[in-house]
Design a protein around this motif. Sequence first.
Motif, PDB file in Angstrom:
ATOM      1  N   ASP A 124      -6.160   4.911 -10.354  1.00 42.46           N
ATOM      2  CA  ASP A 124      -4.699   4.841 -10.464  1.00 42.46           C
ATOM      3  C   ASP A 124      -4.280   5.042 -11.917  1.00 42.46           C
ATOM      4  O   ASP A 124      -3.311   5.751 -12.217  1.00 42.46           O
ATOM      5  N   SER A 170     -10.289   2.008  -7.201  1.00 46.91           N
ATOM      6  CA  SER A 170      -8.879   2.326  -6.981  1.00 46.91           C
ATOM      7  C   SER A 170      -8.042   2.048  -8.223  1.00 46.91           C
ATOM      8  O   SER A 170      -7.227   2.882  -8.636  1.00 46.91           O
ATOM      9  N   TYR A 194       0.833  -1.209   0.000  1.00 43.65           N
ATOM     10  CA  TYR A 194       0.000   0.000   0.000  1.00 43.65           C
ATOM     11  C   TYR A 194       0.867   1.258   0.000  1.00 43.65           C
ATOM     12  O   TYR A 194       0.655   2.174  -0.804  1.00 43.65           O
ATOM     13  N   ARG A 204       1.462   4.198  -2.799  1.00 43.37           N
ATOM     14  CA  ARG A 204       1.217   5.612  -2.501  1.00 43.37           C
ATOM     15  C   ARG A 204       2.452   6.460  -2.764  1.00 43.37           C
ATOM     16  O   ARG A 204       2.376   7.572  -3.294  1.00 43.37           O
ATOM     17  N   ARG A 218      -6.860   7.301  -3.526  1.00 46.23           N
ATOM     18  CA  ARG A 218      -6.385   7.071  -2.159  1.00 46.23           C
ATOM     19  C   ARG A 218      -7.541   6.666  -1.247  1.00 46.23           C
ATOM     20  O   ARG A 218      -7.408   5.762  -0.411  1.00 46.23           O
ATOM     21  N   ASN A 272       2.677   9.550  -5.317  1.00 43.66           N
ATOM     22  CA  ASN A 272       3.074  10.849  -4.780  1.00 43.66           C
ATOM     23  C   ASN A 272       4.262  11.434  -5.550  1.00 43.66           C
ATOM     24  O   ASN A 272       4.286  12.632  -5.865  1.00 43.66           O
ATOM     25  N   THR A 282      -7.588   2.860   0.356  1.00 43.18           N
ATOM     26  CA  THR A 282      -7.470   2.804   1.815  1.00 43.18           C
ATOM     27  C   THR A 282      -8.694   2.151   2.447  1.00 43.18           C
ATOM     28  O   THR A 282      -8.566   1.302   3.332  1.00 43.18           O
TER      29      THR A 282
END
Length: 415
Positions: A371, A367, A167, A171, A284, A175, A288
């Motif tokens: 993405d 997700s 995970y 991320r 996100r 980022n 999550t």
Amino acid sequence: MAQLYSYKARGQSGQILNGSIEAASKKDAAKELRDKNLYAVSIEESEDRKKQEKASKFSLAMDISEINIFGGGYKVSELANFAQRLSVLIAAGIPLVRSLSIIKNQSNAKHEKEMLDQLLANVEAGETLSSALQEHPKYFPKLFIHLIKAGETGGVLDEVLSELVEYYRKRDKINKEVKSALYYPITIVIVAIAAVFILMGFVLPNILEMLVGFGGEIPLPTQILIFVSNIISSYWWAILIAAAGAGFLLNSYLKTPKGKLRKDKLLLKIPVIGDLIRKVVIARFASTMSLLIKSGVNIINALPVIEEVVDNEVFADVLLETRMRVREGSTLSEPIRQSGEFPPMVVQMLKVGEESGNIEDMLNKISAYYDMEVANAIEGSISLIEPVMIIILAVVVGGIVASVILPLFSIYSSF
């Protein structure tokens, strides 16, 4: 600066309580109520506070306690590294205390060693890992702690740590891609401003003085250029000090709850960049929540964790309102739909997931889709920003060059 909020909350026995509470934001007020075993039904700014804000609308005063100058703790990549090291050691059959000791001995950072010393001492004293982690919120976010607790409860700590590694790696990758896309135009703008500042303050004054010495009529654009150039060359030090001071104050204000909310609202309205940020936040949110539900955390307990993870105050407020509505019996999709911040496709997919009883799978699909959308948006934003930046730079440099060349025509015609 703390604000006064009026709240309506439900106690443990089900009774409705009304009162007021001081907190930095609605989110903090909800947390304080939760700590008192009260479940917030509604939280609103008190009328006194609204009148006070209206009276001080044009005040520039700022509560210094809201300014957070120094950061600290783990970055996303460091969280992934910590989880990976602990996962490998535990999977190898090494006891938790020994694993933490090995990680501490491998650390070179003083602040990290001190934190790991305390963490190790607490675990040796009999605390669970999740309880020990809670004492270091700057290093370990709520999501990390919740999943560690779920892993301890189910006896699958090494599996949960592996999921956390995946995970946080994911991320960190997103980022970095987003930052690269945003840093490119920002870097170009900073370099361009520095180049124009040096040109106007230290190169052009001599050239312009020579042109004026030749006589002839000085066009208005050149007069403006001379005026600006004289100011920069005479007071360049004051301009740099003022710019540094303004940058420091702005950066400090943007770290306050109110400043962060205003910044996040503004960013979401910027073409291209706002769309990219929205897609990152939704990806996100979905990944999550899917991870939390998979680990056995219910939606009401998952939402406050996600409020922190999305790292956007606009969406955090939406999720806070959603949590209150879900606690009252609403579905997850309905308050999200009413907020208007989530695309209709996300709302419909959540609704289908709720109706089919397979919301985790639907969140995974959301997700995965976003993405991919983030990757496409980053590529598209770079290709769009490049020509825009070139045009802006061409206009600025061209304007300076034209202002220098125009007096030459006047001088030439006078001979």
